[in-house]
Design a protein around this motif. Sequence first.
Motif, PDB file in Angstrom:
ATOM      1  N   MET A 265       0.886  -1.110   0.042  1.00  0.00           N
ATOM      2  CA  MET A 265       0.081  -0.001   0.047  1.00  0.00           C
ATOM      3  C   MET A 265       0.716   1.129   0.076  1.00  0.00           C
ATOM      4  O   MET A 265       0.527   2.187  -0.778  1.00  0.00           O
ATOM      5  CB  MET A 265      -0.936   0.049   1.200  1.00  0.00           C
ATOM      6  CG  MET A 265      -2.057  -1.185   1.259  1.00  0.00           C
ATOM      7  SD  MET A 265      -3.273  -1.058   0.029  1.00  0.00           S
ATOM      8  CE  MET A 265      -4.138   0.592   0.446  1.00  0.00           C
ATOM      9  N   GLN A 266       1.918   1.432   0.837  1.00  0.00           N
ATOM     10  CA  GLN A 266       2.709   2.479   0.772  1.00  0.00           C
ATOM     11  C   GLN A 266       3.643   2.660  -0.601  1.00  0.00           C
ATOM     12  O   GLN A 266       3.936   3.650  -0.676  1.00  0.00           O
ATOM     13  CB  GLN A 266       3.658   2.061   1.949  1.00  0.00           C
ATOM     14  CG  GLN A 266       4.363   3.475   2.254  1.00  0.00           C
ATOM     15  CD  GLN A 266       3.651   4.586   3.135  1.00  0.00           C
ATOM     16  OE1 GLN A 266       2.805   4.001   3.534  1.00  0.00           O
ATOM     17  NE2 GLN A 266       3.601   5.778   2.695  1.00  0.00           N
ATOM     18  N   LYS A 267       3.917   1.442  -1.310  1.00  0.00           N
ATOM     19  CA  LYS A 267       4.434   1.683  -2.465  1.00  0.00           C
ATOM     20  C   LYS A 267       3.703   2.580  -3.419  1.00  0.00           C
ATOM     21  O   LYS A 267       3.962   3.140  -4.305  1.00  0.00           O
ATOM     22  CB  LYS A 267       4.942   0.388  -3.056  1.00  0.00           C
ATOM     23  CG  LYS A 267       5.590   0.394  -4.385  1.00  0.00           C
ATOM     24  CD  LYS A 267       6.099  -1.056  -4.789  1.00  0.00           C
ATOM     25  CE  LYS A 267       6.725  -1.027  -6.242  1.00  0.00           C
ATOM     26  NZ  LYS A 267       7.782  -0.125  -6.244  1.00  0.00           N
ATOM     27  N   TRP A 268       2.282   2.259  -3.437  1.00  0.00           N
ATOM     28  CA  TRP A 268       1.459   2.951  -4.167  1.00  0.00           C
ATOM     29  C   TRP A 268       1.500   4.234  -4.053  1.00  0.00           C
ATOM     30  O   TRP A 268       1.176   5.160  -4.494  1.00  0.00           O
ATOM     31  CB  TRP A 268      -0.265   2.457  -3.904  1.00  0.00           C
ATOM     32  CG  TRP A 268      -1.275   3.262  -4.600  1.00  0.00           C
ATOM     33  CD1 TRP A 268      -1.211   4.110  -5.563  1.00  0.00           C
ATOM     34  CD2 TRP A 268      -2.648   2.985  -3.936  1.00  0.00           C
ATOM     35  NE1 TRP A 268      -2.339   4.566  -5.802  1.00  0.00           N
ATOM     36  CE2 TRP A 268      -3.375   4.165  -4.942  1.00  0.00           C
ATOM     37  CE3 TRP A 268      -3.357   2.427  -3.223  1.00  0.00           C
ATOM     38  CZ2 TRP A 268      -4.744   4.015  -4.902  1.00  0.00           C
ATOM     39  CZ3 TRP A 268      -4.572   2.579  -3.047  1.00  0.00           C
ATOM     40  CH2 TRP A 268      -5.292   3.351  -3.830  1.00  0.00           C
ATOM     41  N   PHE A 269       1.327   4.897  -2.662  1.00  0.00           N
ATOM     42  CA  PHE A 269       1.436   6.265  -2.424  1.00  0.00           C
ATOM     43  C   PHE A 269       2.750   6.834  -2.415  1.00  0.00           C
ATOM     44  O   PHE A 269       3.035   7.975  -2.801  1.00  0.00           O
ATOM     45  CB  PHE A 269       1.096   6.314  -0.705  1.00  0.00           C
ATOM     46  CG  PHE A 269      -0.269   5.938  -0.381  1.00  0.00           C
ATOM     47  CD1 PHE A 269      -1.332   6.284  -1.176  1.00  0.00           C
ATOM     48  CD2 PHE A 269      -0.344   5.179   0.849  1.00  0.00           C
ATOM     49  CE1 PHE A 269      -2.599   5.645  -1.061  1.00  0.00           C
ATOM     50  CE2 PHE A 269      -1.904   4.759   1.055  1.00  0.00           C
ATOM     51  CZ  PHE A 269      -2.848   4.962   0.185  1.00  0.00           C
ATOM     52  N   ASP A 270       3.815   6.162  -2.262  1.00  0.00           N
ATOM     53  CA  ASP A 270       5.280   6.556  -2.400  1.00  0.00           C
ATOM     54  C   ASP A 270       5.767   6.819  -3.901  1.00  0.00           C
ATOM     55  O   ASP A 270       6.420   7.589  -4.129  1.00  0.00           O
ATOM     56  CB  ASP A 270       6.123   5.873  -1.814  1.00  0.00           C
ATOM     57  CG  ASP A 270       6.184   5.889  -0.213  1.00  0.00           C
ATOM     58  OD1 ASP A 270       5.342   6.819   0.261  1.00  0.00           O
ATOM     59  OD2 ASP A 270       6.434   5.274   0.576  1.00  0.00           O
ATOM     60  N   ASP A 271       5.184   5.671  -4.572  1.00  0.00           N
ATOM     61  CA  ASP A 271       5.840   5.831  -6.076  1.00  0.00           C
ATOM     62  C   ASP A 271       4.972   6.172  -6.894  1.00  0.00           C
ATOM     63  O   ASP A 271       4.610   5.386  -8.343  1.00  0.00           O
ATOM     64  CB  ASP A 271       6.356   4.131  -6.425  1.00  0.00           C
ATOM     65  CG  ASP A 271       7.385   3.639  -5.312  1.00  0.00           C
ATOM     66  OD1 ASP A 271       7.965   4.429  -4.776  1.00  0.00           O
ATOM     67  OD2 ASP A 271       7.748   2.440  -5.690  1.00  0.00           O
ATOM     68  N   MET A 272       4.484   7.301  -6.747  1.00  0.00           N
ATOM     69  CA  MET A 272       3.551   7.961  -7.788  1.00  0.00           C
ATOM     70  C   MET A 272       4.199   8.595  -9.108  1.00  0.00           C
ATOM     71  O   MET A 272       5.811   8.560  -9.167  1.00  0.00           O
ATOM     72  CB  MET A 272       2.696   9.093  -7.154  1.00  0.00           C
ATOM     73  CG  MET A 272       1.664   8.545  -6.253  1.00  0.00           C
ATOM     74  SD  MET A 272       0.663   9.830  -5.922  1.00  0.00           S
ATOM     75  CE  MET A 272      -0.640   8.907  -5.017  1.00  0.00           C
ATOM     76  N   VAL A 273       3.794   8.638 -10.317  1.00  0.00           N
ATOM     77  CA  VAL A 273       4.464   9.050 -11.564  1.00  0.00           C
ATOM     78  C   VAL A 273       4.407  10.314 -11.795  1.00  0.00           C
ATOM     79  O   VAL A 273       3.526  10.885 -11.229  1.00  0.00           O
ATOM     80  CB  VAL A 273       3.725   7.996 -12.530  1.00  0.00           C
ATOM     81  CG1 VAL A 273       4.225   8.337 -13.936  1.00  0.00           C
ATOM     82  CG2 VAL A 273       3.710   6.516 -12.498  1.00  0.00           C
ATOM     83  N   ASP A 274       5.246  10.629 -12.623  1.00  0.00           N
ATOM     84  CA  ASP A 274       5.337  12.251 -12.964  1.00  0.00           C
ATOM     85  C   ASP A 274       4.287  12.564 -13.810  1.00  0.00           C
ATOM     86  O   ASP A 274       3.455  11.741 -14.664  1.00  0.00           O
ATOM     87  CB  ASP A 274       6.583  12.473 -13.829  1.00  0.00           C
ATOM     88  CG  ASP A 274       7.990  12.408 -13.102  1.00  0.00           C
ATOM     89  OD1 ASP A 274       7.927  11.721 -11.933  1.00  0.00           O
ATOM     90  OD2 ASP A 274       9.087  13.025 -13.637  1.00  0.00           O
ATOM     91  N   TYR A 275       3.786  13.925 -13.674  1.00  0.00           N
ATOM     92  CA  TYR A 275       2.698  14.412 -14.697  1.00  0.00           C
ATOM     93  C   TYR A 275       3.604  15.079 -15.563  1.00  0.00           C
ATOM     94  O   TYR A 275       4.207  15.868 -15.285  1.00  0.00           O
ATOM     95  CB  TYR A 275       2.036  15.472 -13.934  1.00  0.00           C
ATOM     96  CG  TYR A 275       0.504  14.883 -13.422  1.00  0.00           C
ATOM     97  CD1 TYR A 275      -0.265  14.630 -14.636  1.00  0.00           C
ATOM     98  CD2 TYR A 275      -0.096  14.761 -12.226  1.00  0.00           C
ATOM     99  CE1 TYR A 275      -1.675  14.248 -14.475  1.00  0.00           C
ATOM    100  CE2 TYR A 275      -1.385  14.373 -11.918  1.00  0.00           C
ATOM    101  CZ  TYR A 275      -1.974  14.100 -12.838  1.00  0.00           C
ATOM    102  OH  TYR A 275      -3.208  13.567 -12.823  1.00  0.00           O
ATOM    103  N   PRO A 276       3.067  14.768 -16.784  1.00  0.00           N
ATOM    104  CA  PRO A 276       3.954  15.452 -17.746  1.00  0.00           C
ATOM    105  C   PRO A 276       3.608  16.801 -18.203  1.00  0.00           C
ATOM    106  O   PRO A 276       2.334  17.289 -17.731  1.00  0.00           O
ATOM    107  CB  PRO A 276       3.270  14.749 -19.317  1.00  0.00           C
ATOM    108  CG  PRO A 276       2.937  13.546 -18.680  1.00  0.00           C
ATOM    109  CD  PRO A 276       2.283  13.564 -17.489  1.00  0.00           C
ATOM    110  N   GLY A 277       4.455  17.802 -18.220  1.00  0.00           N
ATOM    111  CA  GLY A 277       4.194  19.163 -18.344  1.00  0.00           C
ATOM    112  C   GLY A 277       3.298  19.743 -19.374  1.00  0.00           C
ATOM    113  O   GLY A 277       2.376  20.467 -18.979  1.00  0.00           O
TER     114      GLY A 277
END
Length: 377
Positions: A265-277
């Motif tokens: 569960m923590q990986k879901w919250f910690d490893d979010m993906v970049d938002y393209p500019g």
Amino acid sequence: MSRRRKSSLAGKLFSAAAHAVERRLFSENFNVSNRTPFATIYVDGIMSVRHYHPLDMDEILIGNEPMSVAPERYRVPVVLVPPLAATSMIFDLLPQRSVVRYLLARGFDVYLIDWGEVTADHSNLSLETYVLDWMPAALNRVRQHSGVPDVSIFAYCMGGLLALMYAAASQDRHIRNMVTVASPVDMHQMGIAGGVLSAIYRPAQIVSSVLNISLLDLPARYFHIPGWMNSLAFKLTNPVGSLVNSLELLVNLWDREYVKVHSTMQKWFDDMVDYPGETIKGMVVHMALNNGMARGRLRLGGEKTSFDRVGCSILAFAGDSDRIVSIPSAHKVLEIVTSEDKEFCVVPGGHAGVFAGANAPENTWRISADWLSSRSD
């Protein structure tokens, strides 16, 4: 008895210390997401499409409850569409809390669009890339693979907005059903942030007109948001919950199964993906400031897309304690489409819990599967 208690306490302390070291050195040992077998059937750059294999068992566990696996499949496949900031792991989060496994057990043929790992090198990915390029390519491949022209879409948060944009822009008549979970169609009704957006909407228009300048004219790299910032922003919506979560891990660090669930569960919250500019620019101008989706029209690819072109059956959800997407914001989808078959449900949970929390299987998942089952033959 006293000696056994001391031994038990010593054993727990030893296990806790061992798990702490292992989490630091080999964190993947505690990640139990993405365990459902699948085949990748399409790839375009960082985007890919998965097809999940049918379950080869008669029964699975959802939470602590056994669930029978349906022997037959519905004809219309379900395509899962994740948001942009969170990875696709949210659909197959834990073996006993996996919406992929749940839908497979209910008799659905399940596909997933994986948007991939965005980095600073992908800052030029735009809303048009996702909506006008990748969505149609992915759905075409699903149709070829399944042999069925109709599809159902099950989408979470921003994934729901992308699916709605695609349906409006393409006028795809073979989208039979769409389920949106916590998708913020009306961004001016998203709590304090929505109030701010509503207040600055007119002044921003005036400044842009007078100075003849727009955020859309600026380089995309200036707006690229790294994943760690997305993670931090998400956690700040419930800082007390984040603190309690960490304390609970400390208390239960001796329990390996608990640590696996917590770490995943923590990986879901910690490893979010970049938002393209480039995507952020389009979201800020067209979706946030102008609130285009709530107004029923959004500019995509240089043209205005009207949401009154969307006529598929729609089921929309909101969480009763969601601090990010308010109930009115999620409900707005029913007002902008022309679908005759449309429903709205408020279910227990915050922004994460409404989709993947402990109560999601009995609420969001069950209601969705029941609703889809009568519309998928």
